[in-house]
Enzyme design. Structure first.
Site, short mmCIF file in Angstrom:
data_model
loop_
_atom_site.label_atom_id
_atom_site.label_comp_id
_atom_site.label_asym_id
_atom_site.label_seq_id
_atom_site.Cartn_x
_atom_site.Cartn_y
_atom_site.Cartn_z
N SER A 85 6.09 -0.66 3.36
CA SER A 85 5.31 0.10 2.39
C SER A 85 3.97 0.59 2.93
CB SER A 85 5.05 -0.75 1.13
OG SER A 85 4.38 -1.96 1.47
N ASP A 128 -3.56 -2.39 -5.33
CA ASP A 128 -2.72 -2.96 -6.40
C ASP A 128 -2.39 -4.43 -6.20
OD1 ASP A 128 -0.95 -2.91 -4.28
OD2 ASP A 128 0.49 -1.53 -5.21
N HIS A 140 -1.22 -3.77 -1.67
CA HIS A 140 -1.49 -2.57 -0.88
C HIS A 140 -2.95 -2.15 -1.00
CE1 HIS A 140 2.80 -2.47 -2.23
NE2 HIS A 140 2.95 -2.40 -0.91
#
Length: 386
Positions: free
Chosen positions: A34, A341, A344
């Site tokens: 990610s 978040d 991340h």
């Protein structure tokens, strides 16, 4: 004597060769999770039946793209800043609806998928850990190899194209540890996974070199002990110790450093075998640690540990209320936050890490010595199409 058109053609070719000789690249090939996914999991999820990932909804993407793109941030990622600095368009996800022989390696392709592990899902399933889908580094490498006949017609052509590309291998491996730790495995047990993860990364690097890669950037692990996710999971526990200078979990950061040390040792061994290849270690850990030690000094005046977007709690991270959930809240100034978040980072954080790595001293060897800073464009003023 050659006419003027021939002269300018030769001059153009010489300039192009000189640009490559100085370490700048015609395209980017990316693998990872990610931290680098520019939309692959979003596209895979759209083509399957099941839970829709929360990062497919606002406020993801709000800062730069003004819509969710599949990036796990409010804006651009490190790979986006790398592309902009090299004068390339943002690198499309491999699962997108485009024709390889039209775009191909002229701009690059991104195979990274959010949630990806270095190790195949069978490794984790054997240890009672669910990874949802097999989107491992090996799977991504398989996608790349399958796409090569669509990009180049001969082995020689492929080697030439790959050799002129900047190849990003990761960050990868973090989710091998995240999935296990979040499943309740002890830090000591997960530490036994590290040699397997490193061997997989190194095997992939070796295979990419055999395919023609000449410059590869291999990042280490971030200081995961500073993640709002882990700070929340271990909040109030007497099983962990904290670093007084940062508030981060000491054992988890030592774990990340252990992964990084093994990776650096293995990369040195590859350098000995392939002295003609640029093997660049990207020190994500210490690049990010600058901010965790002194957030205000770098403009992150709302701190480095609390998430900008989340469902409350001591670090604004809630396992039951993810960012983009109707019950979550989002900060007014994301650029003043390092964490986005919980797991991340914000676009501002990724820009900071990019500059520390690709324009600063946090790569070995320094990237600016391979691709001189004078050849890099200033990323702040750029805007790139999807």
């Amino acid at each position: 004597m050659a006419d003027s058109s021939t002269f300018y053609l030769i001059l153009t070719l010489l300039l192009a060769c000189n640009a490559y000789a100085n370490g700048c690249y015609t395209s980017i090939i990316s693998f990872g999770d990610s931290l680098a996914d520019t939309g692959n999991l979003k596209l895979l999820s759209e083509n399957s039946v099941g839970h829709v990932p929360h990062f497919m909804f606002p406020p993801y993407g709000d800062t730069f793209f003004h819509k969710p793109t599949g990036r796990c941030s409010n804006g651009r990622l490190i790979i986006d800043f790398v592309a902009e600095s090299l004068g390339l368009r943002l690198i499309p996800p491999s699962q997108g609806n485009f024709t390889f022989n039209e775009t191909g390696l002229r701009q690059g392709v991104n195979y990274a998928v959010a949630g990806a592990t270095a190790l195949d899902s069978s490794f984790h399933e054997a240890r009672g850990i669910s990874t949802n889908r097999n989107i491992s580094l090996g799977v991504q490498l398989g996608w790349f190899k399958e796409s090569l006949p669509l990009i180049c017609s001969t082995v020689s052509d492929c080697k030439h194209l790959i050799g002129r590309s900047l190849v990003l291998v990761g960050e990868i491996g973090g989710n091998d540890y995240n999935h296990a730790l979040e499943s309740g495995k002890s830090i000591a047990e997960v530490e036994t996974y590290v040699p397997f993860v490193i061997n997989t990364i190194i095997s992939t690097v070796n295979e990419l070199i055999e395919l023609g890669a000449k410059t590869l950037v291999i990042p280490g692990n971030l200081p995961i002990g500073c993640s709002a996710t882990y700070l929340t999971i271990f909040y109030g526990s007497d099983k962990v110790q904290y670093d007084n200078s940062t508030g981060c979990i000491t054992q988890l950061n030592k774990f990340a450093e252990y992964h990084n040390e093994l990776l650096k040792i293995a990369l040195n061994q590859i350098r000995e075998v392939y002295p003609e290849v640029n093997i660049i270690y990207a020190d994500y850990f210490n690049a990010a640690m600058q901010v965790f030690l002194s957030p205000n000094a770098y403009g992150f005046t709302n701190g480095a540990l609390n998430a900008c977007c989340g469902g409350g709690g001591p670090f604004n991270y809630n396992t039951s209320v993810a960012c983009a959930d109707p019950l979550s809240t989002t900060c007014a100034e994301p650029d003043k936050y390092f964490n986005w978040d919980g797991l991340h980072l914000t676009e501002a954080a990724y820009m900071f890490i990019f500059k520390s790595l690709f324009e600063g001293s946090y790569t070995t060897p320094q990237f600016k010595s391979v691709c001189p800073t004078s050849r890099l464009q200033q990323v702040e003023g750029l805007s790139s199409s999807m």
